[in-house]
Design an enzyme around this catalytic site. Structure first.
Site, short mmCIF file in Angstrom:
data_model
loop_
_atom_site.label_atom_id
_atom_site.label_comp_id
_atom_site.label_asym_id
_atom_site.label_seq_id
_atom_site.Cartn_x
_atom_site.Cartn_y
_atom_site.Cartn_z
CG HIS A 24 37.14 46.27 31.12
ND1 HIS A 24 37.65 44.85 30.35
CD2 HIS A 24 36.26 45.93 31.83
CE1 HIS A 24 36.73 44.49 30.77
NE2 HIS A 24 36.58 44.67 31.86
CG HIS A 26 32.70 45.54 35.21
ND1 HIS A 26 31.63 45.04 34.78
CD2 HIS A 26 33.60 45.26 35.39
CE1 HIS A 26 31.99 44.55 33.52
NE2 HIS A 26 33.93 44.64 34.11
CG HIS A 204 33.37 41.22 29.98
ND1 HIS A 204 32.21 42.12 29.69
CD2 HIS A 204 34.21 40.70 31.36
CE1 HIS A 204 33.17 42.91 31.02
NE2 HIS A 204 34.08 42.42 31.52
CD GLU A 207 37.47 38.07 33.34
OE1 GLU A 207 36.31 37.94 33.34
OE2 GLU A 207 38.02 38.46 34.16
CG ASP A 285 37.65 43.82 34.92
OD1 ASP A 285 36.81 44.45 34.50
OD2 ASP A 285 37.58 42.91 35.25
CG ASP A 286 35.48 44.68 38.64
OD1 ASP A 286 34.21 45.09 38.58
OD2 ASP A 286 35.71 43.99 37.96
#
Ligand code: HPA
Ligand code: ZN
Length: 346
Positions: A24, A26, A204, A207, A285-286
């Site tokens: 996961h 991005h 997703h 969240e 994630d980011d």
């Protein structure tokens, strides 16, 4: 395995050294401020921020939407295939340093096609970096195309159609962006089409959104993994199902902390989910926006919660179990994981 051999003092070293998969992440969220400025200069894009420091100072998020606004603005510097390559290559180098052996990477084509950057530009740049990651770093990877859920299902269909000529370069579809008010049901038909064509499905859910969105990601979209899923703990029946079916949840602790999903890392429910037998693993994630790549997620989460070497082993095993690769490949990685633990005296 003698997990007691790992003292608390040696745990951080083990967390960093163990082989792991990241499921996961991005790729646009790996764009560091320095690279944003370099690409802005290369492509003559004007940024709203004066400097790297000013941009970084804006990374004070209150919720998912406050992050997404800055994240989409950052991605506006990506224009040529080489830009996508440079971004992904930088991620792979960071991943290598964290002993990531495999990455399944999200990309958001609608963020780019909306700016007249072609699907070919996006996918060919990213794919070339994936090829080089295998040959030069020994990291295997695949791409997952995410639909932006704040846009319509018709737009998702158009995007999927545009990507179809490049279907050998991505393995699945996902669903990201603003969760609240955009339930999985909105994308039932496009996910059905993707399934018919043999693509893997992830979404997703849970969240910021309610457990109901996790139910419908499973039952309406037939998602094979749930991204985040941390809100599942508010629904006992859902928790039982996730445990029983071993539905993977790709948990991202530093993201949850930065987007105020939990007041503090010490309040995160990762330990509870592991103890309930859920197939959870850690992800970044980011990472450029949330303060750390994968090992930083491990280090900070283990420092904040009462987690030990058994949990570390489970998280790494789960990351392999939940990946979209062959059983034979998973077995190879489990062997490498055991080897690593043995080197620590287990
Ligand atoms: N949630 C939803 N959409 C996203 C995220 C996220 O954490 N990161 C990038 N797009
Ligand atoms: Zn995400």
């Amino acid at each position: 395995m003698n997990f007691d051999a790992i003292t608390a003092a040696r745990l951080p070293e083990l967390l960093c050294a163990m082989p792991k998969a990241e499921l996961h992440m991005h790729i646009e969220g790996s764009l560091e401020p320095e690279l944003i400025f370099a690409l802005a200069k290369r492509n003559k894009v004007r940024l709203r921020y004066e400097s790297v420091e000013a941009l970084r100072a804006a990374y004070a998020f209150t919720d998912l939407q406050s992050f997404l606004d800055i994240y989409y603005a950052g991605a506006s510097v990506l224009q040529q295939p080489q830009d996508f390559y440079d971004m992904a290559w930088a991620y792979f180098q960071r991943a290598k340093a964290d002993n990531v052996v495999h990455a399944e990477i999200f990309f958001d084509p609608q963020t780019h096609t909306a700016r007249k950057v072609s699907m070919r530009t996006v996918i060919t740049g990213l794919h070339r970096a994936c090829v080089d990651a295998q040959s030069q770093l020994g990291i295997s990877s695949s791409l997952i195309l995410c639909f932006l859920r704040h846009l319509s299902e018709d737009e998702a269909f158009e995007t999927f159609e545009e990507a179809f000529p490049f279907r050998d370069k991505f393995i699945g579809v996902g669903l990201d962006s603003s969760e609240r008010g955009h339930p999985p049901e909105k994308f039932e038909r496009v996910f059905k089409r993707a399934a018919q064509l043999g693509f893997k499905l992830v979404a997703h859910a849970g969240e910021e959104g309610p457990p109901a969105y996790i139910w419908s990601a499973l039952d309406v979209l037939h998602a094979q993994r749930i991204d985040h899923g941390v809100q599942a703990v508010h629904d006992a029946a859902l928790m039982s199902r996730l445990a029983q079916e071993r539905v993977p949840l790709t948990v991202c602790p530093l993201s949850n902390q930065k987007l105020c999903v939990f007041p503090d890392l010490a309040d995160h429910n990762l330990g509870h989910m592991l103890d309930q037998g859920l197939c959870v693993m850690l992800n970044s994630d980011d990472p450029a926006y949330f303060g750390g790549y994968l090992n930083e997620n491990f280090l900070q989460t283990f420092a904040a919660l009462p987690l030990n070497a058994v949990h570390a082993y489970q998280l790494a095993c789960n990351s392999f179990e939940a990946s979209f690769v062959s059983e034979a490949q998973k077995q190879v990685w489990r062997g490498q994981l055991d080897e690593c633990f043995k080197q620590f005296g287990c």
